[in-house]
Scaffold this motif. Structure first.
Motif, mmCIF file in Angstrom:
data_model
loop_
_atom_site.group_PDB
_atom_site.id
_atom_site.type_symbol
_atom_site.label_atom_id
_atom_site.label_comp_id
_atom_site.label_asym_id
_atom_site.label_seq_id
_atom_site.Cartn_x
_atom_site.Cartn_y
_atom_site.Cartn_z
ATOM 1 N N ARG A 4 0.848 -1.181 -0.202
ATOM 2 C CA ARG A 4 -0.204 0.118 0.198
ATOM 3 C C ARG A 4 0.944 1.239 -0.162
ATOM 4 N NH1 ARG A 4 -4.229 -2.149 4.484
ATOM 5 N NH2 ARG A 4 -2.482 -3.622 4.654
ATOM 6 N N ILE B 133 -5.456 -0.064 -7.887
ATOM 7 C CA ILE B 133 -5.634 -1.886 -7.832
ATOM 8 C C ILE B 133 -4.592 -2.260 -6.630
ATOM 9 C CG2 ILE B 133 -5.104 -3.873 -9.222
ATOM 10 C CD1 ILE B 133 -6.021 -2.260 -11.708
ATOM 11 N N LYS B 134 -3.346 -1.718 -6.818
ATOM 12 C CA LYS B 134 -2.445 -2.215 -5.805
ATOM 13 C C LYS B 134 -2.766 -1.837 -4.625
ATOM 14 C CE LYS B 134 1.595 -1.822 -8.791
ATOM 15 N NZ LYS B 134 3.072 -1.167 -9.129
ATOM 16 N N GLU C 277 -5.856 -1.522 -3.288
ATOM 17 C CA GLU C 277 -7.107 -2.273 -2.949
ATOM 18 C C GLU C 277 -6.570 -3.539 -2.476
ATOM 19 O OE1 GLU C 277 -9.530 -0.951 -2.134
ATOM 20 O OE2 GLU C 277 -9.385 1.156 -2.688
ATOM 21 N N LYS C 278 -5.672 -4.321 -3.288
ATOM 22 C CA LYS C 278 -5.221 -5.445 -3.300
ATOM 23 C C LYS C 278 -4.477 -5.804 -1.879
ATOM 24 C CE LYS C 278 -5.412 -7.413 -7.937
ATOM 25 N NZ LYS C 278 -4.474 -7.933 -8.973
ATOM 26 N N SER D 237 -5.145 -4.428 0.967
ATOM 27 C CA SER D 237 -5.969 -4.444 1.998
ATOM 28 C C SER D 237 -6.302 -5.885 2.518
ATOM 29 C CB SER D 237 -7.381 -3.859 1.617
ATOM 30 O OG SER D 237 -8.127 -4.177 0.656
ATOM 31 N N TYR D 238 -5.846 -6.853 1.461
ATOM 32 C CA TYR D 238 -6.112 -8.333 1.828
ATOM 33 C C TYR D 238 -4.849 -8.680 2.738
ATOM 34 C CZ TYR D 238 -10.089 -8.773 -1.050
ATOM 35 O OH TYR D 238 -11.500 -8.676 -1.760
ATOM 36 N N TYR D 239 -3.816 -7.992 2.680
ATOM 37 C CA TYR D 239 -2.613 -8.415 3.273
ATOM 38 C C TYR D 239 -2.417 -7.879 4.784
ATOM 39 C CZ TYR D 239 -1.221 -10.188 -1.364
ATOM 40 O OH TYR D 239 -1.106 -10.570 -2.427
ATOM 41 N N ARG E 30 -14.058 -4.512 -0.060
ATOM 42 C CA ARG E 30 -12.605 -4.244 -0.792
ATOM 43 C C ARG E 30 -12.763 -5.204 -2.193
ATOM 44 N NH1 ARG E 30 -9.013 -7.738 3.820
ATOM 45 N NH2 ARG E 30 -10.918 -8.958 3.591
ATOM 46 N N SER E 31 -13.624 -6.118 -2.296
ATOM 47 C CA SER E 31 -13.706 -6.981 -3.639
ATOM 48 C C SER E 31 -14.092 -6.069 -4.877
ATOM 49 C CB SER E 31 -14.316 -7.981 -3.597
ATOM 50 O OG SER E 31 -15.649 -7.946 -3.209
ATOM 51 N N VAL F 53 -11.805 -3.375 -5.953
ATOM 52 C CA VAL F 53 -10.609 -4.025 -6.830
ATOM 53 C C VAL F 53 -11.090 -3.927 -8.214
ATOM 54 C CG1 VAL F 53 -9.279 -5.908 -7.364
ATOM 55 C CG2 VAL F 53 -9.685 -5.037 -4.786
ATOM 56 N N HIS G 31 -10.085 -1.883 -11.440
ATOM 57 C CA HIS G 31 -9.609 -2.435 -12.925
ATOM 58 C C HIS G 31 -10.497 -1.826 -13.974
ATOM 59 C CE1 HIS G 31 -6.947 -5.777 -12.243
ATOM 60 N NE2 HIS G 31 -7.806 -6.121 -11.233
#
Length: 453
Positions: A125, A281-282, A284-285, A287-289, A330-331, A334, A338
């Motif tokens: 992030r 995109i990076k 938002e992705k 936030s899963y980590y 979150r999904s 993302v 895109h």
């Protein structure tokens, strides 16, 4: 004698104007706009603002250190008795011992400490934020270039509108002088009984109309000069030094199209937006980590109480935040990111098509102006000869006053049309140079036009 006086008065007026005006060539005028134009200055400040913000994002990789101080007031001192200590330890308190008490903390508590948190993994992030900030800076730089490009085209219109207006003034001044000469001849011929009064009246009316047209052309020139003076932010009158010119040929159209597609700032702006969308995109992705960070705390002051004495002075550790369930979509975010990238990609494709069409249109308009300019050369010669013959015929009684007037006005219309063709060519050329980022080659086209004469 009357004619000489009139011409002298006109020359005196024109000379006084040019003496009081400041002469500026087109290149100098452009440098003036780059330096003083408020719109360009505003975009330049925006670039500097985004650069400062982008520089600030690099600090996200550094630890955050805070100084913390607290004052707390309790309803009473915090105390503990020997009996309470024995009870907590599971021991029987001897009844013969006095029940001693100890103050752990007074009711007035003041503490201060330094706390540090250092992120060591954020799921990308931080790098996404840095990339997004770079994209915003690139966007601001593209907006600055687009503003400069638009200002260059605007300057071309304002600058050469003054040149065109001055040429029109010169043309109508020649018409006014020619019809003044014709009126003088008509007066003499009427006095000699060679023409009717109506012919002399026709000459008077034509001359008066020419004076009105000349004043109107001068007013149009003043309006154009005021617009140029406003753009250059100058209080004094401005006299353009660079004349209207026209080239016999232009480079291949494909060269302009290729340069435009390679350098047009609007495409760079879309590329910057695509970069920002990719960074989103990076982010938002990310936030899963989990987030991993180091932290530490050092107590600067914690009072003189017993609890303060037994408390440690410092501590360090590692922390982890693991997102298990998120209620912020979150999904979907993302997916939206895109879609933003795809939107910009489509915009870039459409922009390239539109730019190619715009360059082709402008290029063909320039060629059309070249054809018109050179195609009117023979009409100029014909019109001049016609004026000569009509005036000569009028003196011999073979032409009417109306024939002479028509001949003068036709010559003026052809001259004006030719000047307008040259002006339209200049506007098309300046637009081509601005679109293809070749404004520094303007002087070369001017030199080629001189050599081609």
């Amino acid at each position: 004698m009357l004619k000489i006086t009139r011409i002298s008065a006109l020359l005196t007026t024109l000379l006084s104007f040019y003496v009081s005006a400041k002469s500026v060539d087109f290149d100098s005028a452009w440098q003036n706009v780059l330096t003083n134009h408020n719109g360009i200055a505003a975009e330049r400040m925006n670039v500097q603002r985004q650069e400062s913000l982008a520089s600030g994002t690099s600090d996200l990789n550094l630890p955050s250190i805070t100084l913390k101080a607290n004052y707390t007031y309790l309803d009473d001192d915090v105390t503990v008795s020997a009996e309470q200590v024995a009870d907590s330890a599971g021991l029987a308190f001897p009844a013969f011992l006095p029940n001693l008490t100890s103050t752990l903390s007074e009711r007035d508590i003041f503490t201060s400490s330094i706390r540090a948190i250092w992120p060591i993994f954020t799921g990308g992030r931080i790098s996404a934020a840095e990339s997004a900030a770079e994209g915003k800076t690139e966007e601001a730089q593209s907006q600055l270039k687009m503003k400069q490009q638009g200002s260059y085209e605007d300057l071309g219109k304002y600058y050469f509108s003054v040149v065109l207006a001055n040429e029109v003034v010169t043309t109508y001044a020649e018409v006014e002088q020619g019809l003044a000469k014709h009126r003088d001849n008509a007066i003499k011929l009427q006095q000699q009984g060679q023409i009717a009064k109506v012919e002399r009246l026709q000459a008077d009316a034509a001359y008066d109309k020419a004076k009105v047209d000349l004043r109107k052309a001068q007013q149009n020139s003043d309006i154009a000069s005021a617009a140029l003076r406003s753009m250059l932010q100058m209080n004094e009158s401005v006299t353009p030094e660079t004349p209207l010119f026209i080239n016999q040929a232009l480079p291949q159209m494909t060269a302009f199209i290729d340069n435009t597609l390679a350098t047009y700032p609007g495409l760079d702006l879309l590329a910057a937006k695509e970069k920002q969308a990719g960074s989103l995109i990076k982010a938002e992705k990310g936030s899963y980590y989990p987030e991993v960070y180091l932290y530490g705390n050092y107590n600067l002051y914690h009072g003189d109480s017993l609890s303060a004495e037994i408390a440690p002075d410092w501590m360090v550790g590692v922390g982890v935040n693991v997102p298990l369930l998120d209620n912020k979509g979150r999904s979907d975010k993302v997916v939206a990111a895109h879609r933003a990238v795809q939107q910009v990609q489509y915009l870039k494709k459409q922009a390239k098509q539109d730019l190619s069409l715009l360059v082709e249109k402008t290029y063909r308009e320039a060629l059309q102006s070249i054809d018109e300019y050179y195609g009117l050369a023979s009409s100029i010669e014909l019109a001049k000869e016609n004026v000569f013959l009509r005036e000569k015929g009028f003196k011999q009684g073979l032409s009417t006053s109306l024939d002479v007037v028509d001949a003068e006005l036709y010559l003026a219309s052809i001259k004006t049309q030719r000047s307008l063709a040259s002006f339209n060519y200049m506007i098309s050329l300046i637009k081509l140079l601005a679109l293809s980022d070749q404004t520094d080659t303007f002087v070369q086209y001017q030199l080629q036009a001189r050599e081609g004469k």
